[in-house]
Write a protein that holds these residues in place. Structure first.
Motif, mmCIF file in Angstrom:
data_model
loop_
_atom_site.group_PDB
_atom_site.id
_atom_site.type_symbol
_atom_site.label_atom_id
_atom_site.label_comp_id
_atom_site.label_asym_id
_atom_site.label_seq_id
_atom_site.Cartn_x
_atom_site.Cartn_y
_atom_site.Cartn_z
ATOM 1 N N CYS A 80 2.963 12.349 11.187
ATOM 2 C CA CYS A 80 2.108 10.961 11.917
ATOM 3 C C CYS A 80 2.989 9.751 11.557
ATOM 4 C CB CYS A 80 0.776 10.492 11.623
ATOM 5 S SG CYS A 80 -0.209 12.146 11.542
ATOM 6 N N TYR A 81 3.146 8.654 12.518
ATOM 7 C CA TYR A 81 3.510 7.793 12.717
ATOM 8 C C TYR A 81 2.025 6.276 12.784
ATOM 9 C CZ TYR A 81 7.943 9.627 13.936
ATOM 10 O OH TYR A 81 9.103 10.468 13.877
ATOM 11 N N ALA A 82 2.881 5.463 11.423
ATOM 12 C CA ALA A 82 2.189 4.251 10.738
ATOM 13 C C ALA A 82 2.286 2.618 12.234
ATOM 14 C CB ALA A 82 2.653 3.396 9.635
ATOM 15 N N ASP A 83 1.645 2.473 12.621
ATOM 16 C CA ASP A 83 1.366 1.107 13.145
ATOM 17 C C ASP A 83 2.893 0.112 12.829
ATOM 18 O OD1 ASP A 83 -0.931 1.038 15.236
ATOM 19 O OD2 ASP A 83 -1.700 1.247 13.038
ATOM 20 N N ASN A 84 3.427 -1.121 13.009
ATOM 21 C CA ASN A 84 4.216 -1.864 13.281
ATOM 22 C C ASN A 84 5.036 -1.766 13.140
ATOM 23 O OD1 ASN A 84 1.386 -2.897 11.441
ATOM 24 N ND2 ASN A 84 2.108 -4.686 12.537
ATOM 25 N N ASN A 85 5.857 -0.765 13.824
ATOM 26 C CA ASN A 85 7.079 -0.084 13.123
ATOM 27 C C ASN A 85 7.466 0.447 11.399
ATOM 28 O OD1 ASN A 85 9.522 1.225 14.316
ATOM 29 N ND2 ASN A 85 10.465 -1.286 13.833
ATOM 30 N N PHE A 86 6.513 0.658 11.125
ATOM 31 C CA PHE A 86 6.820 1.399 9.402
ATOM 32 C C PHE A 86 7.142 2.807 9.544
ATOM 33 C CE2 PHE A 86 3.758 -2.334 7.526
ATOM 34 C CZ PHE A 86 4.252 -3.328 8.073
ATOM 35 N N GLY A 87 6.869 3.252 10.516
ATOM 36 C CA GLY A 87 8.141 4.318 10.554
ATOM 37 C C GLY A 87 6.610 5.830 10.413
ATOM 38 N N GLN A 88 7.172 7.013 10.114
ATOM 39 C CA GLN A 88 7.031 8.077 9.753
ATOM 40 C C GLN A 88 5.954 7.912 8.556
ATOM 41 O OE1 GLN A 88 8.882 11.672 10.472
ATOM 42 N NE2 GLN A 88 7.382 13.161 9.838
ATOM 43 N N VAL A 89 4.954 8.759 8.599
ATOM 44 C CA VAL A 89 3.682 8.486 7.249
ATOM 45 C C VAL A 89 4.461 9.909 6.264
ATOM 46 C CG1 VAL A 89 2.021 10.190 5.662
ATOM 47 C CG2 VAL A 89 1.559 8.492 8.694
ATOM 48 N N THR A 90 5.362 10.771 6.619
ATOM 49 C CA THR A 90 6.249 11.124 5.396
ATOM 50 C C THR A 90 6.595 12.165 4.628
ATOM 51 O OG1 THR A 90 8.056 10.058 6.217
ATOM 52 C CG2 THR A 90 8.286 11.011 4.211
ATOM 53 N N GLU A 184 -22.041 3.442 -6.501
ATOM 54 C CA GLU A 184 -21.103 3.851 -5.701
ATOM 55 C C GLU A 184 -20.077 3.660 -6.122
ATOM 56 O OE1 GLU A 184 -21.359 1.312 -1.644
ATOM 57 O OE2 GLU A 184 -20.523 0.667 -2.905
ATOM 58 N N ILE A 185 -19.320 4.474 -5.518
ATOM 59 C CA ILE A 185 -17.309 4.090 -5.344
ATOM 60 C C ILE A 185 -17.284 3.740 -3.957
ATOM 61 C CG2 ILE A 185 -17.195 5.649 -7.402
ATOM 62 C CD1 ILE A 185 -15.741 7.983 -5.197
ATOM 63 N N ALA A 186 -15.450 2.734 -3.991
ATOM 64 C CA ALA A 186 -15.308 2.236 -2.929
ATOM 65 C C ALA A 186 -13.965 1.899 -3.056
ATOM 66 C CB ALA A 186 -16.355 1.112 -2.845
ATOM 67 N N VAL A 187 -13.288 1.952 -1.666
ATOM 68 C CA VAL A 187 -12.537 1.664 -1.639
ATOM 69 C C VAL A 187 -11.855 0.510 -0.470
ATOM 70 C CG1 VAL A 187 -9.517 1.631 -1.027
ATOM 71 C CG2 VAL A 187 -11.418 3.712 -2.722
ATOM 72 N N LYS A 188 -11.443 -0.942 -1.016
ATOM 73 C CA LYS A 188 -12.011 -1.612 0.280
ATOM 74 C C LYS A 188 -10.334 -2.251 0.576
ATOM 75 C CE LYS A 188 -15.037 -4.324 -1.712
ATOM 76 N NZ LYS A 188 -16.221 -5.167 -2.567
ATOM 77 N N ALA A 189 -10.710 -2.146 2.233
ATOM 78 C CA ALA A 189 -9.208 -3.723 2.536
ATOM 79 C C ALA A 189 -9.843 -4.856 2.543
ATOM 80 C CB ALA A 189 -8.716 -2.523 3.932
ATOM 81 N N ASN A 190 -9.326 -5.493 2.013
ATOM 82 C CA ASN A 190 -9.516 -7.139 2.137
ATOM 83 C C ASN A 190 -8.817 -7.486 3.575
ATOM 84 O OD1 ASN A 190 -11.914 -6.920 0.398
ATOM 85 N ND2 ASN A 190 -10.056 -6.034 -1.257
ATOM 86 N N TRP A 191 -8.914 -7.692 4.564
ATOM 87 C CA TRP A 191 -7.576 -8.073 6.237
ATOM 88 C C TRP A 191 -7.509 -9.428 5.982
ATOM 89 C CZ3 TRP A 191 -6.071 -3.476 7.011
ATOM 90 C CH2 TRP A 191 -6.832 -2.349 7.272
ATOM 91 N N LEU A 192 -6.303 -9.648 5.829
ATOM 92 C CA LEU A 192 -5.604 -10.741 6.068
ATOM 93 C C LEU A 192 -5.498 -10.353 8.066
ATOM 94 C CD1 LEU A 192 -3.594 -12.842 3.638
ATOM 95 C CD2 LEU A 192 -5.956 -13.505 4.490
ATOM 96 N N SER A 193 -5.090 -11.016 9.122
ATOM 97 C CA SER A 193 -4.598 -11.380 10.020
ATOM 98 C C SER A 193 -3.350 -11.235 10.414
ATOM 99 C CB SER A 193 -5.462 -12.748 10.722
ATOM 100 O OG SER A 193 -4.769 -12.928 12.492
ATOM 101 N N GLY A 194 -3.089 -10.529 11.426
ATOM 102 C CA GLY A 194 -1.477 -10.303 11.392
ATOM 103 C C GLY A 194 -0.725 -9.033 11.199
ATOM 104 N N GLY A 195 -1.011 -8.105 10.510
ATOM 105 C CA GLY A 195 -1.544 -6.611 10.904
ATOM 106 C C GLY A 195 -1.015 -5.927 9.302
ATOM 107 N N SER A 196 -1.968 -5.326 9.097
ATOM 108 C CA SER A 196 -2.006 -4.010 7.682
ATOM 109 C C SER A 196 -2.090 -3.041 8.226
ATOM 110 C CB SER A 196 -2.926 -5.482 6.498
ATOM 111 O OG SER A 196 -2.363 -6.481 6.984
ATOM 112 N N CYS A 197 -2.158 -2.447 7.228
ATOM 113 C CA CYS A 197 -2.433 -0.914 6.963
ATOM 114 C C CYS A 197 -2.240 -0.571 5.941
ATOM 115 C CB CYS A 197 -1.125 0.110 8.698
ATOM 116 S SG CYS A 197 -0.227 -0.025 8.058
#
Length: 257
Positions: A80-90, A184-197
């Motif tokens: 698969c391919y990621a967003d932001n032109n970050f390339g193939q997951v590989t 509870e176990i968790a993975v959290k993404a704390n987003w800033l605006s501009g494109g993150s994955c």
């Protein structure tokens, strides 16, 4: 040469001691730890005209609940391919799939969580393998938590084709429970605006002895990889010189025999 091999023995002893302190209990308590339980045949494929398949839409992976800020949520595989032109997951960290979240032009937090049932009193270590990328100075961050204990680290700056070679990193958190109960176990993404994955995979739970003490930074530095036979053969100078240089980077200067 004798002193060099004594240091090598010490290095391997330290690695063994750290590993022996941990008992992997992932299969007993964590559901779908490597995001392999959801068959892509039952999911909607997402494609992009620029590079092809992005993955398969998966709102809540089996065993997990995703909440918070709405984002792109995909099950991804190596092709698969990621967003932001970050390339193939590989690559994925474990198995054939990983879970992928992406935020564009918004801020917020997205949590991927699971409740461990009837975890006995004791000391534990939770780990997650991940790869992150941000664009346009959107330095988002990743938080791994178990109950009230958490650790946070910043996303990595992405670039064109970034994921073709970007390594998987591991975050860990050590926590204790005073009595048996749910955690509870968790993975959290704390987003800033501009494109993150972020891609996450291979979530592991280890039981630790009550007297377990986290290795110091100095001890962890000694876990640096020693060159293999092929690297030693191709290194400048003799194999002894190459091995000495690698060990001195971990242990400091080794006196001559």
């Amino acid at each position: 040469m004798k002193r060099i091999y004594l240091c090598l023995v010490a290095l391997l002893t330290l690695v063994g001691a750290v590993a022996a302190d941990e008992k992997d209990i992932t299969q007993t308590y964590v559901l779908n730890a490597s995001f392999e339980a959801d068959a892509v045949a039952n999911l909607a494929e997402v494609t992009n005209s620029a590079d092809g398949r992005r993955g398969w839409t998966l709102a809540n992976p089996t065993g997990w609940t995703v909440s918070g800020t709405a984002v792109t949520q995909l099950l991804v595989k190596a092709d698969c391919y990621a967003d932001n032109n970050f390339g193939q997951v590989t690559t994925v960290a474990d198995g054939e799939a990983a879970y992928y979240l992406r935020q564009g032009w918004a801020e917020g937090t997205t949590k991927v969580a699971q409740t461990l049932k009837n975890l006995p009193a004791g000391k534990y270590k939770l780990t997650v393998d991940h790869r992150t990328g941000y664009a346009n100075s959107a330095t988002s961050s990743l938080t791994l938590s178990a109950g009230a204990t958490a650790v946070t680290e910043s996303f990595v700056q992405g670039s064109a084709g970034f994921f073709a070679t970007a390594p998987w990193k591991t975050s860990e958190v050590v926590f204790s429970t005073a009595s048996a109960g749910d955690v509870e176990i968790a993975v959290k993404a704390n987003w800033l605006s501009g494109g993150s994955c972020v891609m996450m995979d291979n979530i592991r739970l280890y039981e630790l002895p009550d007297d377990y003490v986290e290795p110091t930074l100095e001890e962890l530095a000694k876990l640096r990889r020693v060159p293999d036979e092929e690297e030693l053969k191709n290194a400048p100078g003799s194999e002894e010189e190459a091995l000495r240089a690698a060990l001195e980077s971990a242990f400091g200067q080794i006196p001559a025999a």
